[in-house]
Design a protein around this motif. Structure first.
Motif, PDB file in Angstrom:
ATOM      1  N   MET A 129      48.525  41.831  51.312  1.00 64.07           N
ATOM      2  CA  MET A 129      47.750  42.412  50.218  1.00 64.07           C
ATOM      3  C   MET A 129      46.446  42.987  50.729  1.00 64.07           C
ATOM      4  O   MET A 129      45.938  43.986  50.189  1.00 64.07           O
ATOM      5  N   PHE A 130      45.899  42.393  51.778  1.00 68.19           N
ATOM      6  CA  PHE A 130      44.687  42.951  52.398  1.00 68.19           C
ATOM      7  C   PHE A 130      44.949  44.375  52.870  1.00 68.19           C
ATOM      8  O   PHE A 130      44.117  45.274  52.656  1.00 68.19           O
ATOM      9  N   LEU A 131      46.087  44.600  53.511  1.00 67.98           N
ATOM     10  CA  LEU A 131      46.409  45.945  53.994  1.00 67.98           C
ATOM     11  C   LEU A 131      46.507  46.941  52.842  1.00 67.98           C
ATOM     12  O   LEU A 131      45.997  48.064  52.934  1.00 67.98           O
ATOM     13  N   ILE A 132      47.131  46.534  51.760  1.00 67.87           N
ATOM     14  CA  ILE A 132      47.267  47.423  50.604  1.00 67.87           C
ATOM     15  C   ILE A 132      45.899  47.734  49.997  1.00 67.87           C
ATOM     16  O   ILE A 132      45.584  48.892  49.693  1.00 67.87           O
ATOM     17  N   ALA A 133      45.080  46.708  49.837  1.00 67.34           N
ATOM     18  CA  ALA A 133      43.754  46.909  49.251  1.00 67.34           C
ATOM     19  C   ALA A 133      42.880  47.783  50.154  1.00 67.34           C
ATOM     20  O   ALA A 133      42.165  48.671  49.670  1.00 67.34           O
ATOM     21  N   ALA A 134      42.925  47.522  51.460  1.00 66.80           N
ATOM     22  CA  ALA A 134      42.116  48.305  52.391  1.00 66.80           C
ATOM     23  C   ALA A 134      42.554  49.769  52.401  1.00 66.80           C
ATOM     24  O   ALA A 134      41.712  50.680  52.408  1.00 66.80           O
ATOM     25  N   LEU A 135      43.855  50.007  52.398  1.00 66.54           N
ATOM     26  CA  LEU A 135      44.360  51.382  52.374  1.00 66.54           C
ATOM     27  C   LEU A 135      44.011  52.073  51.057  1.00 66.54           C
ATOM     28  O   LEU A 135      43.736  53.280  51.040  1.00 66.54           O
ATOM     29  N   THR A 136      44.012  51.314  49.977  1.00 63.78           N
ATOM     30  CA  THR A 136      43.609  51.875  48.683  1.00 63.78           C
ATOM     31  C   THR A 136      42.152  52.303  48.725  1.00 63.78           C
ATOM     32  O   THR A 136      41.792  53.396  48.251  1.00 63.78           O
ATOM     33  N   TRP A 137      41.307  51.452  49.298  1.00 60.40           N
ATOM     34  CA  TRP A 137      39.890  51.794  49.423  1.00 60.40           C
ATOM     35  C   TRP A 137      39.714  53.062  50.249  1.00 60.40           C
ATOM     36  O   TRP A 137      38.998  53.989  49.857  1.00 60.40           O
ATOM     37  N   VAL A 138      40.361  53.109  51.399  1.00 58.24           N
ATOM     38  CA  VAL A 138      40.221  54.259  52.296  1.00 58.24           C
ATOM     39  C   VAL A 138      40.721  55.524  51.628  1.00 58.24           C
ATOM     40  O   VAL A 138      40.079  56.586  51.703  1.00 58.24           O
ATOM     41  N   PRO A 159      44.795  41.832  42.071  1.00 57.60           N
ATOM     42  CA  PRO A 159      45.434  40.735  41.326  1.00 57.60           C
ATOM     43  C   PRO A 159      46.746  41.138  40.681  1.00 57.60           C
ATOM     44  O   PRO A 159      47.661  40.312  40.555  1.00 57.60           O
ATOM     45  N   ILE A 160      46.864  42.385  40.293  1.00 52.22           N
ATOM     46  CA  ILE A 160      48.100  42.855  39.657  1.00 52.22           C
ATOM     47  C   ILE A 160      49.267  42.807  40.641  1.00 52.22           C
ATOM     48  O   ILE A 160      50.350  42.289  40.324  1.00 52.22           O
ATOM     49  N   ILE A 161      49.040  43.328  41.850  1.00 50.78           N
ATOM     50  CA  ILE A 161      50.105  43.344  42.850  1.00 50.78           C
ATOM     51  C   ILE A 161      50.409  41.936  43.355  1.00 50.78           C
ATOM     52  O   ILE A 161      51.569  41.574  43.578  1.00 50.78           O
ATOM     53  N   SER A 167      54.547  37.853  43.598  1.00 52.45           N
ATOM     54  CA  SER A 167      54.751  36.562  42.922  1.00 52.45           C
ATOM     55  C   SER A 167      53.823  35.476  43.455  1.00 52.45           C
ATOM     56  O   SER A 167      54.178  34.297  43.501  1.00 52.45           O
ATOM     57  N   GLN A 168      52.623  35.883  43.862  1.00 52.03           N
ATOM     58  CA  GLN A 168      51.596  34.940  44.313  1.00 52.03           C
ATOM     59  C   GLN A 168      50.699  34.634  43.115  1.00 52.03           C
ATOM     60  O   GLN A 168      49.608  35.169  42.965  1.00 52.03           O
ATOM     61  N   TYR A 169      51.196  33.744  42.260  1.00 49.35           N
ATOM     62  CA  TYR A 169      50.556  33.548  40.969  1.00 49.35           C
ATOM     63  C   TYR A 169      49.164  32.917  41.086  1.00 49.35           C
ATOM     64  O   TYR A 169      48.221  33.358  40.428  1.00 49.35           O
ATOM     65  N   GLN A 170      49.037  31.898  41.920  1.00 48.04           N
ATOM     66  CA  GLN A 170      47.737  31.245  42.071  1.00 48.04           C
ATOM     67  C   GLN A 170      46.721  32.200  42.686  1.00 48.04           C
ATOM     68  O   GLN A 170      45.564  32.280  42.246  1.00 48.04           O
ATOM     69  N   PHE A 175      42.076  35.974  42.361  1.00 48.36           N
ATOM     70  CA  PHE A 175      41.504  37.289  42.628  1.00 48.36           C
ATOM     71  C   PHE A 175      41.209  38.056  41.347  1.00 48.36           C
ATOM     72  O   PHE A 175      40.399  38.988  41.368  1.00 48.36           O
ATOM     73  N   LEU A 176      41.825  37.676  40.245  1.00 48.53           N
ATOM     74  CA  LEU A 176      41.428  38.249  38.966  1.00 48.53           C
ATOM     75  C   LEU A 176      39.988  37.841  38.651  1.00 48.53           C
ATOM     76  O   LEU A 176      39.175  38.669  38.221  1.00 48.53           O
ATOM     77  N   VAL A 177      39.663  36.573  38.905  1.00 52.43           N
ATOM     78  CA  VAL A 177      38.292  36.094  38.688  1.00 52.43           C
ATOM     79  C   VAL A 177      37.317  36.801  39.630  1.00 52.43           C
ATOM     80  O   VAL A 177      36.247  37.258  39.215  1.00 52.43           O
ATOM     81  N   LEU A 178      37.705  36.918  40.917  1.00 58.60           N
ATOM     82  CA  LEU A 178      36.832  37.602  41.880  1.00 58.60           C
ATOM     83  C   LEU A 178      36.637  39.067  41.498  1.00 58.60           C
ATOM     84  O   LEU A 178      35.538  39.613  41.643  1.00 58.60           O
ATOM     85  N   THR A 179      37.698  39.691  41.009  1.00 61.10           N
ATOM     86  CA  THR A 179      37.602  41.098  40.599  1.00 61.10           C
ATOM     87  C   THR A 179      36.652  41.256  39.422  1.00 61.10           C
ATOM     88  O   THR A 179      35.850  42.200  39.388  1.00 61.10           O
ATOM     89  N   LEU A 180      36.724  40.352  38.465  1.00 55.86           N
ATOM     90  CA  LEU A 180      35.818  40.423  37.314  1.00 55.86           C
ATOM     91  C   LEU A 180      34.367  40.274  37.755  1.00 55.86           C
ATOM     92  O   LEU A 180      33.479  40.981  37.252  1.00 55.86           O
ATOM     93  N   LEU A 181      34.129  39.363  38.700  1.00 54.76           N
ATOM     94  CA  LEU A 181      32.772  39.191  39.225  1.00 54.76           C
ATOM     95  C   LEU A 181      32.314  40.448  39.967  1.00 54.76           C
ATOM     96  O   LEU A 181      31.166  40.890  39.830  1.00 54.76           O
ATOM     97  N   LEU A 182      33.214  41.010  40.764  1.00 56.93           N
ATOM     98  CA  LEU A 182      32.878  42.217  41.519  1.00 56.93           C
ATOM     99  C   LEU A 182      32.566  43.380  40.581  1.00 56.93           C
ATOM    100  O   LEU A 182      31.595  44.121  40.795  1.00 56.93           O
ATOM    101  N   TRP A 183      33.363  43.535  39.533  1.00 56.05           N
ATOM    102  CA  TRP A 183      33.112  44.606  38.560  1.00 56.05           C
ATOM    103  C   TRP A 183      31.787  44.374  37.834  1.00 56.05           C
ATOM    104  O   TRP A 183      31.055  45.329  37.556  1.00 56.05           O
ATOM    105  N   ALA A 184      31.482  43.116  37.529  1.00 59.56           N
ATOM    106  CA  ALA A 184      30.212  42.819  36.863  1.00 59.56           C
ATOM    107  C   ALA A 184      29.031  43.208  37.746  1.00 59.56           C
ATOM    108  O   ALA A 184      28.022  43.736  37.256  1.00 59.56           O
TER     109      ALA A 184
END
Length: 221
Positions: A129-138, A159-161, A167-170, A175-184
């Motif tokens: 998921m790090f690779l996907i997120a990093a490539l999305t950023w770039v 968090p969606i992916i 299927s990494q539910y936990q 990361f949904l919580v971290l994303t909300l903090l980052l957006w805030a």
């Protein structure tokens, strides 16, 4: 012998992991490196943020790269060390590192916006998921040239992916919580993006004290 999965047995380890992660997260690499590099206090430059994007405004790509690496690795290191005591401990340490970067006690709880540390935690916990997120950023940065928009997009899909794709539910919930903090932390950037006033990557800016009151300060991803 106490049950190893009981809360009574586990909570000291969880608390230690949270504290350990938080202390690592509070290391202000941007502030330290810019001072060592002779650029003074990064909080008096550009947006006043201690993150990579603002360090880049000093004109030093090396310092910006070092800040990116340091802010990312403190999240990764927190996770990998805590993982020796179990996956839950690793998650808690990662969460602590993120809180430490956003709200460092040494800087009166005024820290960075968390993008590099977010990615570093992701690298330590689930590298695909790090690779996907990093490539999305770039990709977003290459097309639109907005650091904040790139960070917001990459964090939104993470968090969606994780949840629906891997299927990494936990992990997805954390990361949904971290994303909300980052957006805030990016709320001012979001406002400027909507108004078309956000600064693009590579654009130099004046220190906050020199900028006119009506002129928005640039944002950091």
């Amino acid at each position: 012998m106490p049950d190893p999965i009981s809360w009574e047995f586990a909570w000291p380890y969880y608390l230690a992991a949270l504290a350990f992660g938080y202390l690592l997260g509070t290391i202000p690499f941007g502030l330290i490196l810019t001072k060592l590099g002779g650029h003074g206090d990064i909080r008096k430059i550009g947006s006043g943020n201690i993150g990579t994007t603002n360090v880049l405004r000093t004109g030093s790509k090396k310092l910006a790269a070092a800040t990116l690496l340091g802010d990312g690795l403190k999240g990764t290191v927190a996770v990998l060390i805590a993982a020796r005591f179990g996956p839950d401990t690793a998650l808690i340490a990662g969460f602590g590192a993120f809180l430490g970067h956003l709200f460092p006690v040494w800087l009166k709880f005024k820290g960075g916006k968390g993008v590099a540390t977010y990615l570093g935690i992701l690298l330590g916990l689930y590298w695909p998921m790090f690779l996907i997120a990093a490539l999305t950023w770039v990709g977003m940065a290459f097309v639109f040239r907005y650091s904040s928009l790139s960070a917001l997009t990459a964090s939104a899909v993470t968090p969606i992916i994780l949840y629906f794709g891997f299927s990494q539910y936990q992990l997805g919930e954390m990361f949904l919580v971290l994303t909300l903090l980052l957006w805030a932390k990016h709320h001012e950037n979001i406002g400027r993006l909507l108004k078309g006033q956000e600064s693009k990557i590579g654009k130099k800016s004046k220190p906050p004290a020199e900028a006119p009151a009506s002129e928005p300060s640039p944002g950091d991803g």
